[in-house]
Design a protein around this motif. Structure first.
Motif, PDB file in Angstrom:
ATOM      1  N   VAL A  61      -3.574  -2.314   0.972  1.00 20.08           N
ATOM      2  CA  VAL A  61      -2.304  -1.851   1.535  1.00 20.08           C
ATOM      3  C   VAL A  61      -1.839  -0.637   0.737  1.00 20.08           C
ATOM      4  O   VAL A  61      -1.951  -0.607  -0.487  1.00 20.08           O
ATOM      5  CB  VAL A  61      -1.242  -2.983   1.553  1.00 20.08           C
ATOM      6  CG1 VAL A  61      -0.870  -3.445   0.164  1.00 20.08           C
ATOM      7  CG2 VAL A  61      -0.014  -2.570   2.356  1.00 20.08           C
ATOM      8  N   VAL A  72       2.550  -9.161  -0.451  1.00 22.85           N
ATOM      9  CA  VAL A  72       1.918  -9.137   0.872  1.00 22.85           C
ATOM     10  C   VAL A  72       0.485  -9.658   0.773  1.00 22.85           C
ATOM     11  O   VAL A  72       0.067 -10.525   1.549  1.00 22.85           O
ATOM     12  CB  VAL A  72       1.959  -7.712   1.470  1.00 22.85           C
ATOM     13  CG1 VAL A  72       1.066  -7.598   2.702  1.00 22.85           C
ATOM     14  CG2 VAL A  72       3.392  -7.312   1.807  1.00 22.85           C
ATOM     15  N   THR A  93       3.585 -11.612  10.784  1.00 19.15           N
ATOM     16  CA  THR A  93       4.953 -11.611  10.262  1.00 19.15           C
ATOM     17  C   THR A  93       5.018 -12.503   9.029  1.00 19.15           C
ATOM     18  O   THR A  93       4.125 -13.318   8.787  1.00 19.15           O
ATOM     19  CB  THR A  93       5.956 -12.095  11.325  1.00 19.15           C
ATOM     20  OG1 THR A  93       5.599 -13.417  11.719  1.00 19.15           O
ATOM     21  CG2 THR A  93       5.984 -11.177  12.541  1.00 19.15           C
ATOM     22  N   HIS A  99       9.097  -6.870   7.284  1.00 20.59           N
ATOM     23  CA  HIS A  99       8.184  -6.006   8.034  1.00 20.59           C
ATOM     24  C   HIS A  99       7.052  -6.789   8.684  1.00 20.59           C
ATOM     25  O   HIS A  99       6.695  -7.872   8.247  1.00 20.59           O
ATOM     26  CB  HIS A  99       7.598  -4.936   7.108  1.00 20.59           C
ATOM     27  CG  HIS A  99       8.629  -3.982   6.615  1.00 20.59           C
ATOM     28  ND1 HIS A  99       9.063  -2.907   7.355  1.00 20.59           N
ATOM     29  CD2 HIS A  99       9.344  -3.962   5.464  1.00 20.59           C
ATOM     30  CE1 HIS A  99       9.992  -2.261   6.673  1.00 20.59           C
ATOM     31  NE2 HIS A  99      10.180  -2.883   5.531  1.00 20.59           N
ATOM     32  N   ARG A 100       6.505  -6.180   9.717  1.00 17.39           N
ATOM     33  CA  ARG A 100       5.314  -6.707  10.366  1.00 17.39           C
ATOM     34  C   ARG A 100       4.098  -5.965   9.824  1.00 17.39           C
ATOM     35  O   ARG A 100       4.198  -4.804   9.433  1.00 17.39           O
ATOM     36  CB  ARG A 100       5.388  -6.503  11.886  1.00 17.39           C
ATOM     37  CG  ARG A 100       6.548  -7.230  12.530  1.00 17.39           C
ATOM     38  CD  ARG A 100       6.688  -6.871  14.002  1.00 17.39           C
ATOM     39  NE  ARG A 100       6.881  -5.436  14.146  1.00 17.39           N
ATOM     40  CZ  ARG A 100       6.467  -4.703  15.184  1.00 17.39           C
ATOM     41  NH1 ARG A 100       5.841  -5.277  16.197  1.00 17.39           N
ATOM     42  NH2 ARG A 100       6.682  -3.404  15.248  1.00 17.39           N
ATOM     43  N   VAL A 101       2.954  -6.628   9.823  1.00 13.22           N
ATOM     44  CA  VAL A 101       1.714  -6.038   9.324  1.00 13.22           C
ATOM     45  C   VAL A 101       0.655  -6.169  10.404  1.00 13.22           C
ATOM     46  O   VAL A 101       0.588  -7.180  11.101  1.00 13.22           O
ATOM     47  CB  VAL A 101       1.256  -6.762   8.027  1.00 13.22           C
ATOM     48  CG1 VAL A 101      -0.177  -6.429   7.675  1.00 13.22           C
ATOM     49  CG2 VAL A 101       2.183  -6.426   6.875  1.00 13.22           C
ATOM     50  N   TYR A 131       1.827  -1.452   7.957  1.00 17.20           N
ATOM     51  CA  TYR A 131       3.118  -2.120   8.157  1.00 17.20           C
ATOM     52  C   TYR A 131       4.086  -1.187   8.855  1.00 17.20           C
ATOM     53  O   TYR A 131       3.970   0.037   8.796  1.00 17.20           O
ATOM     54  CB  TYR A 131       3.690  -2.609   6.820  1.00 17.20           C
ATOM     55  CG  TYR A 131       3.749  -1.551   5.756  1.00 17.20           C
ATOM     56  CD1 TYR A 131       4.884  -0.775   5.570  1.00 17.20           C
ATOM     57  CD2 TYR A 131       2.654  -1.313   4.936  1.00 17.20           C
ATOM     58  CE1 TYR A 131       4.931   0.209   4.598  1.00 17.20           C
ATOM     59  CE2 TYR A 131       2.690  -0.333   3.963  1.00 17.20           C
ATOM     60  CZ  TYR A 131       3.834   0.424   3.800  1.00 17.20           C
ATOM     61  OH  TYR A 131       3.868   1.411   2.835  1.00 17.20           O
ATOM     62  N   ASP A 132       5.051  -1.788   9.524  1.00 16.74           N
ATOM     63  CA  ASP A 132       6.030  -1.004  10.273  1.00 16.74           C
ATOM     64  C   ASP A 132       7.152  -0.522   9.358  1.00 16.74           C
ATOM     65  O   ASP A 132       7.331  -1.014   8.244  1.00 16.74           O
ATOM     66  CB  ASP A 132       6.569  -1.800  11.464  1.00 16.74           C
ATOM     67  CG  ASP A 132       7.307  -3.072  11.081  1.00 16.74           C
ATOM     68  OD1 ASP A 132       7.417  -3.404   9.884  1.00 16.74           O
ATOM     69  OD2 ASP A 132       7.793  -3.755  12.003  1.00 16.74           O
TER      70      ASP A 132
END
Length: 163
Positions: A61, A72, A93, A99-101, A131-132
């Motif tokens: 990431v 994460v 989630t 955040h979403r991944v 991620y968003d």
């Protein structure tokens, strides 16, 4: 025992105890678009070492501070250890992170996760975790807040040694 051997021994001990190790690689990208600093644009990143031993690609990431990146990877590592498989394209989630991944296949792990490659004595597969932003946009979508922090899979090359 030299520094590399001590590091390798530490990684092995952590992987044996917890199932994986999280390696953080410092970058020099500023997260502010108005700071005026002269950074070269290399984002920090973190990757796992040990998930390949559980039959799963390692995870990487970009652009997160160490605690968040480790959180994460650790949360997803626990899912893998419990038998889960992260599938490229699925949106994940978290209870503990807003955040979403979305895992994405990384076509060329190259020199990105040298510690993982050294640990397994071979190049291992990686999934990039994208991620968003706060508005829910992923880095490939228009108007994403900081796409420079998340290079697209296969486009990032760590800088070579400085001379």
């Amino acid at each position: 025992m030299d520094e590399r051997e001590r590091f390798d021994a530490r990684v092995t001990a952590v992987v044996r105890r917890y199932g994986w190790f999280v390696q953080y690689v410092l970058g020099d990208t500023c997260s502010s678009t108005t700071c005026g600093c002269s950074r070269t644009g290399v984002p920090a990143y973190a990757y796992s070492i040990g998930l390949f031993g559980l039959g799963h690609p390692e995870l990487v990431v970009f652009g997160l501070p160490p605690d968040t990146a480790g959180g994460v990877i650790n949360a997803l590592g626990r899912r893998v250890r419990a038998g889960g498989i992260l599938i490229p394209g699925e949106v994940l989630t978290f209870d503990e992170w807003a955040h979403r991944v979305r895992p994405e296949a990384l076509p060329d792990a190259g020199e990105l996760a040298l510690g993982a490659h050294r640990y397994y004595r071979r190049e291992v597969p990686l999934l990039q975790l994208s991620y968003d932003d706060r508005a829910g946009r992923f880095p490939w979508e228009p108007d994403h807040a900081a796409p420079h922090l998340q290079p697209r899979p296969g486009t990032f090359r760590p800088p070579g040694p400085t001379s």
